[in-house]
Motif scaffolding. Structure first.
Motif, PDB file in Angstrom:
ATOM      1  N   LYS A   1      -2.160  -3.161  -7.442  1.00 48.60           N
ATOM      2  CA  LYS A   1      -1.348  -3.665  -6.302  1.00 48.60           C
ATOM      3  C   LYS A   1       0.210  -3.666  -6.682  1.00 48.60           C
ATOM      4  O   LYS A   1       0.431  -4.078  -7.953  1.00 48.60           O
ATOM      5  CB  LYS A   1      -1.703  -5.113  -6.098  1.00 48.60           C
ATOM      6  N   PHE A   2       1.042  -3.386  -5.724  1.00 44.14           N
ATOM      7  CA  PHE A   2       2.375  -3.343  -6.229  1.00 44.14           C
ATOM      8  C   PHE A   2       2.940  -4.584  -5.170  1.00 44.14           C
ATOM      9  O   PHE A   2       2.596  -4.968  -4.123  1.00 44.14           O
ATOM     10  CB  PHE A   2       3.296  -2.189  -5.816  1.00 44.14           C
ATOM     11  N   TYR A   3       4.262  -5.102  -5.918  1.00 47.02           N
ATOM     12  CA  TYR A   3       5.162  -6.143  -4.808  1.00 47.02           C
ATOM     13  C   TYR A   3       6.386  -5.487  -4.681  1.00 47.02           C
ATOM     14  O   TYR A   3       7.160  -4.836  -5.570  1.00 47.02           O
ATOM     15  CB  TYR A   3       5.225  -7.316  -5.545  1.00 47.02           C
ATOM     16  N   TYR A   4       7.102  -5.805  -3.733  1.00 48.91           N
ATOM     17  CA  TYR A   4       8.385  -5.434  -3.280  1.00 48.91           C
ATOM     18  C   TYR A   4       9.234  -6.310  -2.896  1.00 48.91           C
ATOM     19  O   TYR A   4       9.101  -7.218  -2.285  1.00 48.91           O
ATOM     20  CB  TYR A   4       8.149  -4.402  -2.274  1.00 48.91           C
TER      21      TYR A   4
ATOM     22  N   TYR B   1      12.723  -6.690  -1.336  1.00 47.68           N
ATOM     23  CA  TYR B   1      13.392  -5.872  -0.438  1.00 47.68           C
ATOM     24  C   TYR B   1      14.736  -6.842   0.250  1.00 47.68           C
ATOM     25  O   TYR B   1      14.606  -7.849   0.418  1.00 47.68           O
ATOM     26  CB  TYR B   1      12.321  -5.351   0.787  1.00 47.68           C
TER      27      TYR B   1
ATOM     28  N   ASN C   1       3.810  -7.622  -0.536  1.00 51.32           N
ATOM     29  CA  ASN C   1       3.076  -6.473  -0.992  1.00 51.32           C
ATOM     30  C   ASN C   1       2.828  -5.463  -0.480  1.00 51.32           C
ATOM     31  O   ASN C   1       2.021  -4.406  -0.404  1.00 51.32           O
ATOM     32  CB  ASN C   1       1.857  -7.119  -1.887  1.00 51.32           C
ATOM     33  N   ASN C   2       3.069  -5.474   1.073  1.00 52.79           N
ATOM     34  CA  ASN C   2       3.127  -4.319   1.812  1.00 52.79           C
ATOM     35  C   ASN C   2       4.406  -4.190   2.617  1.00 52.79           C
ATOM     36  O   ASN C   2       4.616  -4.875   3.613  1.00 52.79           O
ATOM     37  CB  ASN C   2       2.041  -4.534   2.850  1.00 52.79           C
ATOM     38  N   LEU C   3       5.115  -3.352   2.313  1.00 49.23           N
ATOM     39  CA  LEU C   3       6.713  -3.178   2.707  1.00 49.23           C
ATOM     40  C   LEU C   3       6.688  -2.646   4.185  1.00 49.23           C
ATOM     41  O   LEU C   3       7.451  -3.291   4.985  1.00 49.23           O
ATOM     42  CB  LEU C   3       7.373  -2.605   1.848  1.00 49.23           C
TER      43      LEU C   3
ATOM     44  N   ASN D   1      14.981  -1.831  -1.691  1.00 47.72           N
ATOM     45  CA  ASN D   1      13.537  -2.347  -2.239  1.00 47.72           C
ATOM     46  C   ASN D   1      13.334  -1.801  -3.416  1.00 47.72           C
ATOM     47  O   ASN D   1      13.907  -0.693  -3.995  1.00 47.72           O
ATOM     48  CB  ASN D   1      12.523  -1.688  -1.017  1.00 47.72           C
ATOM     49  N   GLN D   2      12.711  -2.789  -4.163  1.00 46.62           N
ATOM     50  CA  GLN D   2      12.368  -2.302  -5.594  1.00 46.62           C
ATOM     51  C   GLN D   2      11.001  -2.789  -5.583  1.00 46.62           C
ATOM     52  O   GLN D   2      10.563  -3.750  -5.302  1.00 46.62           O
ATOM     53  CB  GLN D   2      13.474  -3.419  -6.646  1.00 46.62           C
ATOM     54  N   GLU D   3      10.273  -1.805  -6.539  1.00 47.88           N
ATOM     55  CA  GLU D   3       8.625  -2.155  -6.746  1.00 47.88           C
ATOM     56  C   GLU D   3       8.624  -2.752  -7.966  1.00 47.88           C
ATOM     57  O   GLU D   3       9.198  -2.634  -8.936  1.00 47.88           O
ATOM     58  CB  GLU D   3       8.128  -0.692  -6.621  1.00 47.88           C
TER      59      GLU D   3
ATOM     60  N   ALA E   1       8.566  -9.971  -9.636  1.00 42.26           N
ATOM     61  CA  ALA E   1       9.325  -9.602  -8.271  1.00 42.26           C
ATOM     62  C   ALA E   1       9.733 -11.140  -7.806  1.00 42.26           C
ATOM     63  O   ALA E   1      10.794 -10.895  -7.327  1.00 42.26           O
ATOM     64  CB  ALA E   1       8.199  -9.131  -7.219  1.00 42.26           C
TER      65      ALA E   1
END
Length: 102
Positions: free
Chosen positions: A2-5, A7, A22-24, A52-54, A61
């Protein structure tokens, strides 16, 4: 994994909104459809993604989001424009009471 953004979106009134998701793609749709009438962006649509930065860890984050939320509009725009040399200049204190300005 899982990634976090973290933004930033520019609103129709030219203000900058900073968020974390977590869902841009889904989050941008939510901003533009105005699903929550009480949200900051609801009355400022449409919004446009400008940065945005992941991140792989939520805590990283969250720290970065909190950090840039406190930045000036000019500093946020410099980040969005990848003008990294301008960031330290915009971070300098301009108050008369600051030791560098006495």
């Amino acid at each position: 994994m899982k990634f976090y953004y973290v933004y930033m979106v520019e609103c129709a009134d030219k203000s900058i909104y900073v968020g974390l998701t977590n869902n841009l793609e889904r989050r941008l749709q939510e901003h533009n459809f105005g699903l929550n009438d009480n949200s900051y962006t609801s009355k400022r649509r449409p919004v446009k993604l400008v940065f945005n930065q992941e991140f792989m860890q939520f805590s990283q984050a969250e720290i970065f989001e909190t950090k840039i939320k406190g930045w000036s509009r000019l500093k946020k725009i410099a980040l969005a424009n990848e003008d990294f040399d301008l960031l330290p200049i915009l971070a300098e204190c301009k108050n008369d009471s600051h030791h560098k300005n006495k």
